[in-house]
Design a protein around this motif. Structure first.
Motif, PDB file in Angstrom:
ATOM      1  N   PRO A  65     -11.804  -9.105  13.911  1.00  8.71           N
ATOM      2  CA  PRO A  65     -11.258  -8.826  12.527  1.00  8.71           C
ATOM      3  C   PRO A  65     -11.016 -10.032  11.962  1.00  8.71           C
ATOM      4  N   TYR A  66     -11.219 -11.240  12.642  1.00  6.78           N
ATOM      5  CA  TYR A  66     -10.931 -12.417  12.030  1.00  6.78           C
ATOM      6  C   TYR A  66     -12.089 -13.307  11.793  1.00  6.78           C
ATOM      7  N   ALA A  67     -13.360 -12.695  12.250  1.00  5.60           N
ATOM      8  CA  ALA A  67     -14.544 -13.459  12.271  1.00  5.60           C
ATOM      9  C   ALA A  67     -14.909 -13.840  10.723  1.00  5.60           C
ATOM     10  N   ASN A  68     -14.771 -13.131   9.701  1.00  3.70           N
ATOM     11  CA  ASN A  68     -15.214 -13.554   8.473  1.00  3.70           C
ATOM     12  C   ASN A  68     -14.126 -14.352   7.647  1.00  3.70           C
ATOM     13  N   GLN A  69     -14.607 -15.393   7.392  1.00  4.77           N
ATOM     14  CA  GLN A  69     -13.868 -16.492   6.763  1.00  4.77           C
ATOM     15  C   GLN A  69     -13.855 -16.106   5.016  1.00  4.77           C
ATOM     16  N   VAL A  70     -12.737 -16.473   4.641  1.00  2.00           N
ATOM     17  CA  VAL A  70     -12.585 -16.439   3.240  1.00  2.00           C
ATOM     18  C   VAL A  70     -12.438 -17.575   2.371  1.00  2.00           C
ATOM     19  N   HIS A  71     -12.844 -17.529   1.003  1.00  5.43           N
ATOM     20  CA  HIS A  71     -12.863 -18.590   0.223  1.00  5.43           C
ATOM     21  C   HIS A  71     -12.063 -18.782  -0.933  1.00  5.43           C
ATOM     22  N   PHE A  72     -11.319 -19.895  -1.231  1.00  7.28           N
ATOM     23  CA  PHE A  72     -10.210 -19.898  -2.280  1.00  7.28           C
ATOM     24  C   PHE A  72     -10.578 -21.295  -2.791  1.00  7.28           C
ATOM     25  N   ASP A  73     -10.217 -21.391  -4.191  1.00  2.00           N
ATOM     26  CA  ASP A  73     -10.334 -22.991  -4.526  1.00  2.00           C
ATOM     27  C   ASP A  73      -9.176 -23.519  -4.264  1.00  2.00           C
ATOM     28  N   ALA A  74      -7.999 -22.807  -3.960  1.00  2.00           N
ATOM     29  CA  ALA A  74      -6.950 -23.690  -3.415  1.00  2.00           C
ATOM     30  C   ALA A  74      -6.025 -22.571  -2.653  1.00  2.00           C
ATOM     31  N   ARG A  75      -5.848 -22.509  -1.199  1.00  2.00           N
ATOM     32  CA  ARG A  75      -4.793 -21.901  -0.574  1.00  2.00           C
ATOM     33  C   ARG A  75      -3.499 -22.391  -0.543  1.00  2.00           C
ATOM     34  N   ILE A  76      -2.438 -22.004  -0.841  1.00  2.00           N
ATOM     35  CA  ILE A  76      -1.307 -22.568  -1.117  1.00  2.00           C
ATOM     36  C   ILE A  76      -0.216 -22.094  -0.024  1.00  2.00           C
ATOM     37  N   LEU A  77       0.499 -22.764   0.921  1.00  5.26           N
ATOM     38  CA  LEU A  77       1.340 -22.442   1.728  1.00  5.26           C
ATOM     39  C   LEU A  77       2.697 -22.777   1.396  1.00  5.26           C
ATOM     40  N   VAL A 134      -1.274 -27.626   0.773  1.00  4.18           N
ATOM     41  CA  VAL A 134      -2.410 -27.130  -0.099  1.00  4.18           C
ATOM     42  C   VAL A 134      -3.785 -27.481   0.420  1.00  4.18           C
ATOM     43  N   PHE A 135      -4.581 -26.330   0.660  1.00  2.17           N
ATOM     44  CA  PHE A 135      -5.976 -26.546   1.309  1.00  2.17           C
ATOM     45  C   PHE A 135      -6.792 -26.225   0.266  1.00  2.17           C
ATOM     46  N   TYR A 136      -7.397 -27.444  -0.379  1.00  2.00           N
ATOM     47  CA  TYR A 136      -8.536 -27.232  -1.358  1.00  2.00           C
ATOM     48  C   TYR A 136      -9.874 -26.818  -0.716  1.00  2.00           C
ATOM     49  N   ASN A 137     -10.499 -26.145  -1.436  1.00  2.40           N
ATOM     50  CA  ASN A 137     -11.974 -25.556  -1.269  1.00  2.40           C
ATOM     51  C   ASN A 137     -11.774 -24.753   0.039  1.00  2.40           C
ATOM     52  N   PHE A 138     -10.668 -24.139   0.014  1.00  5.59           N
ATOM     53  CA  PHE A 138     -10.407 -23.390   1.502  1.00  5.59           C
ATOM     54  C   PHE A 138     -11.524 -22.468   1.946  1.00  5.59           C
ATOM     55  N   GLY A 139     -12.051 -22.641   3.267  1.00 10.50           N
ATOM     56  CA  GLY A 139     -13.015 -21.984   4.016  1.00 10.50           C
ATOM     57  C   GLY A 139     -14.340 -22.686   3.699  1.00 10.50           C
ATOM     58  N   LEU A 140     -14.423 -23.619   3.048  1.00 10.09           N
ATOM     59  CA  LEU A 140     -15.615 -24.265   2.871  1.00 10.09           C
ATOM     60  C   LEU A 140     -15.837 -25.791   3.570  1.00 10.09           C
ATOM     61  N   PRO A 141     -17.088 -26.317   3.766  1.00 18.95           N
ATOM     62  CA  PRO A 141     -17.118 -27.582   4.570  1.00 18.95           C
ATOM     63  C   PRO A 141     -16.449 -28.703   3.728  1.00 18.95           C
ATOM     64  N   SER A 142     -16.289 -28.564   2.575  1.00 18.55           N
ATOM     65  CA  SER A 142     -15.503 -29.590   1.949  1.00 18.55           C
ATOM     66  C   SER A 142     -13.925 -29.340   1.779  1.00 18.55           C
ATOM     67  N   GLN A 143     -13.462 -28.436   2.574  1.00 15.61           N
ATOM     68  CA  GLN A 143     -12.058 -28.243   2.823  1.00 15.61           C
ATOM     69  C   GLN A 143     -11.146 -29.642   3.175  1.00 15.61           C
ATOM     70  N   ARG A 144     -10.122 -29.624   2.428  1.00 16.76           N
ATOM     71  CA  ARG A 144      -9.523 -30.831   2.743  1.00 16.76           C
ATOM     72  C   ARG A 144      -7.806 -30.353   2.459  1.00 16.76           C
ATOM     73  N   LYS A 145      -6.834 -31.147   3.041  1.00 14.89           N
ATOM     74  CA  LYS A 145      -5.440 -30.663   3.019  1.00 14.89           C
ATOM     75  C   LYS A 145      -4.499 -31.528   2.554  1.00 14.89           C
ATOM     76  N   GLU A 146      -3.386 -31.244   1.627  1.00 14.97           N
ATOM     77  CA  GLU A 146      -2.571 -32.027   1.272  1.00 14.97           C
ATOM     78  C   GLU A 146      -1.091 -31.499   1.330  1.00 14.97           C
ATOM     79  N   VAL A 147      -0.197 -32.311   1.730  1.00 15.03           N
ATOM     80  CA  VAL A 147       1.229 -31.790   1.956  1.00 15.03           C
ATOM     81  C   VAL A 147       2.176 -32.839   1.000  1.00 15.03           C
ATOM     82  N   GLN A 148       3.078 -31.742   0.572  1.00 14.77           N
ATOM     83  CA  GLN A 148       4.172 -32.460  -0.163  1.00 14.77           C
ATOM     84  C   GLN A 148       5.523 -31.621   0.177  1.00 14.77           C
ATOM     85  N   MET A 149       6.608 -32.339   0.029  1.00 15.67           N
ATOM     86  CA  MET A 149       7.914 -31.656   0.272  1.00 15.67           C
ATOM     87  C   MET A 149       8.851 -32.169  -0.873  1.00 15.67           C
TER      88      MET A 149
END
Length: 672
Positions: free
Chosen positions: A548-560, A640-655
């Motif tokens: 059920p988790y095999a298909n990756q999804v793509h977002f401009d930004a995934r925000i946790l 924040v995961f920018y370009n989530f699900g793509l090879p260019s995905q990158r992560k940023e953390v703030q508090m």
């Protein structure tokens, strides 16, 4: 001559071997715990032990190790004839600051040493691993605030021996019993026995779609979002529509007009059982809201014991002019909690024909969702007085001495240690790390404040330290869904992919919902598991259950967005580049069921997603909703995961801290 020569060589060989063995017995490590808690040690008792030890072992080579969160200092001494005063003078200079990490000592032991004297209260506050030092180990404690369980773990792992001079701070009655027993032992033996061995369903921003086409004045393309017709170029939310030209002709069931026409929309047996997301509630409705010609209709309840069943058989498919699907911000901005599961807007030809033709009006302007505040006011206007005081010093040693005097007034403030860390990290990294680790030393049993420290380590990119703290948090409460999730994230950051997979699948499978209901974490867990399998599947060996988790999804930004304490009450305003905002609330008043579920399961995460989003700066403003001031601070972390699900995905953390009323406002900034 030959025999004499051989005899000489034999004597030299044997003598050299004996010398080597004797020399090996003369090397030891004296590890001195300099963590903050050890300022309570009884130095006189420690010195008495060492005095007796060096009388029995008068000739030794000693490696003295000062340690806290890491090794602070090392020195080499040669004890001859039991004279150990230089070591004693060095021990008197110890500064007690920072957390405790026994692994730091393990790295100081070499093959030449065969005995370790470990002076500690046992309270390891930086990591869970109990080291095996590999040599004979004597553990000496003179701190009344000892951690007996940790001392026992050290004893078992190293087959060691404990000398405990720290009088336990029991109740008055227990203390009298201990004193009476010690007096009896002293009388019987004519002296104390120092060698005795111690015993002992809220709103979700699923999609935010901002059209990037340039706006033109004429003609104006509009979109119905329940507030009336709105200019599409200024919509700023996710909405899908179909007109009568795309509706099936000759249809006898309105379900046929919806099924398969919209992404992410699932229709069961009839329109009253329409879903746009996973089940969020066991008691209330999980079905979408139907709005017919601007009037919200009754909803079918999917909760336990439900008797409410809506009926939409009266809608004539041939009379439908258009259908619009609203999700996330679009639904909740207009319809509040009723629209939490998405909204289907149905406009009939009858109602549309009855309207008086007029110029389209952007009624979204009337919903009061234009943010008018200053998005630069989140920065503090001035630095704290204690930082100003530190800056008056001319070097790091003088500043550190000032800090040691200051800290007594700030022991309950994680913000103090984090801000002082920020000051020192530019001038002395080792001191900075030691200062920051005090949060763990002072709050070893407090999950919420340990989580604040883990957030800070994440922001600083100190993934290994964040992992250690998240391990401790889960050890304190192994049923916490937040602890499992954050340990999984830390495990990914430190390339412990197997552990990350184990934690995430346990949350996803939710095997024992009677005790631990992890359903509220479904979205962030599912997407994180997808991401892990997609990026590190070769390191995990996925099984059939992972399909059920095999298909990756793509977002401009995934925000946790995560918060340190489950009982925190606050709201988030998610503001797009046009300063339109969507509000999500975590409070007992706003969504009591979701709030109580979060508290019960220690679930402190919400996920938002930006899809086809407008470029520019997005902000998340944090507002405190607590009626009364909390006893301990609350912090929020934004991943924040920018370009989530793509090879260019990158992560940023703030508090940011959850600022009280009147304090500086707190913002996260997301730059697309």
């Amino acid at each position: 001559m030959l025999k004499k020569g051989l005899h000489f060589l034999f004597v030299v060989f044997v003598t050299g071997q004996l010398y080597s063995q004797a020399d090996a017995t003369k090397q030891m490590v004296l590890a001195w715990d300099c963590s903050f808690s050890m300022q309570n040690r009884e130095l006189e008792s420690d010195f008495k032990f060492l005095d007796n030890y060096f009388k029995r072992n008068p000739d030794l080579k000693v490696r003295l190790v000062f340690f806290a969160n890491e090794v602070v200092d090392t020195s080499e001494f040669q004890v001859v004839g039991g004279i150990w005063e230089p070591i004693q003078e060095k021990l008197k200079t110890a500064v007690y600051d920072g957390a405790t990490n026994f692994k730091a000592v393990e790295n100081q032991i070499s093959l030449e040493q065969n005995e370790l004297l470990l002076f500690t209260d046992g309270a390891q506050t930086f990591g869970l691993a109990v080291p095996d030092f590999g040599i004979k180990t004597l553990i000496i404690n003179s701190n009344p605030y000892k951690e007996q369980n940790d001392l026992n773990a050290l004893l078992v792992a190293n087959k060691g021996r404990l000398f405990d001079y720290g009088r336990p701070l029991f109740s008055e009655k227990a203390a009298q019993l201990v004193a009476s027993k010690e007096e009896e032992e002293t009388t019987a033996n004519n002296q104390p026995t120092p060698d005795s061995l111690a015993t002992g369903p809220g709103f979700r921003l699923d999609e935010v779609v901002v059209q990037e086409k340039k706006r033109i004045e004429n003609p104006v393309e509009t979109q119905n979002i329940g507030n009336g017709e709105v200019d599409k170029n200024r919509l700023g939310v996710a909405a899908q529509s179909i007109g009568e030209e795309r509706l099936p002709s000759g249809s006898t069931n309105v379900v046929e007009s919806v099924q398969g026409k919209f992404s992410g929309v699932e229709v069961k047996q009839d329109l009253s059982h329409i879903k746009m997301r996973t089940d969020n509630s066991m008691q209330l409705s999980n079905y979408g809201l139907i709005v017919l010609d601007g009037i919200p209709q009754q909803q079918t309840s999917s909760g336990k014991g439900s008797t409410t069943e809506a009926n939409f058989g009266f809608i004539d498919p041939e009379n439908i002019a258009d259908i619009t699907v609203l999700k996330g911000m679009a639904a909740t901005t207009r319809y509040g909690t009723l629209g939490a599961n998405g909204v289907i807007l149905i406009t009939t030809k009858s109602a549309k024909g009855a309207k008086v033709a007029s110029k389209p009006v952007d009624r979204a302007r009337l919903t009061n969702n234009i943010y008018k505040g200053d998005l630069t006011s989140g920065k503090k206007d001035s630095e704290p007085s204690y930082i100003k005081e530190l800056k008056t010093n001319t070097n790091s040693d003088m500043a550190y001495a000032t800090y040691l005097l200051q800290r007594t007034d700030h022991l309950s403030s994680p913000a103090y240690f984090m801000e002082v860390y920020d000051y020192f990290k530019a001038i002395d990294v080792a001191k900075a790390q030691r200062i920051l680790s005090n949060i763990a030393e002072l709050n070893a049993k407090n999950s919420s404040l340990l989580r604040v420290l883990a957030y800070k380590y994440d922001v600083e990119g100190a993934s290994a330290n964040a992992f250690k703290i998240n391990e401790q948090i889960l050890d304190l409460d192994d049923r916490s869904s937040q602890a499992k999730f954050e340990l999984a994230l830390s495990a990914e950051n430190t390339k412990k992919y197997g552990l990350a997979y184990t934690q995430l699948t346990e949350l996803a499978e939710n095997k024992n919902p009677q005790e631990n209901d992890y359903a509220v974490m479904n979205k962030p867990v599912t997407n994180e598991l997808r991401n892990l399998l997609h990026t590190e599947g070769t390191n995990i060996s996925p099984t059939e259950k992972d399909r059920p988790y095999a298909n990756q999804v793509h977002f401009d930004a995934r925000i946790l967005v995560m918060w340190s304490k489950s009982t925190a009450e606050f709201e988030l305003q998610i503001i797009n580049p046009d300063k339109r905002f969507f509000t999500w609330e975590h409070s007992e008043f706003g969504d009591r069921q979701r709030y109580l579920s979060d508290v019960k399961n220690d679930a402190n995460t919400e996920e938002f997603q930006l899809i086809d989003a407008q470029k520019g700066d997005w902000y998340i403003k944090v507002n405190d909703l607590a009626e009364f001031a909390t006893l301990e601070p609350v912090y929020l972390k934004c991943v924040v995961f920018y370009n989530f699900g793509l090879p260019s995905q990158r992560k940023e953390v703030q508090m940011v801290p959850l600022a009280s009323e009147g304090d500086n406002e707190s913002f996260f900034r997301i730059r697309l």
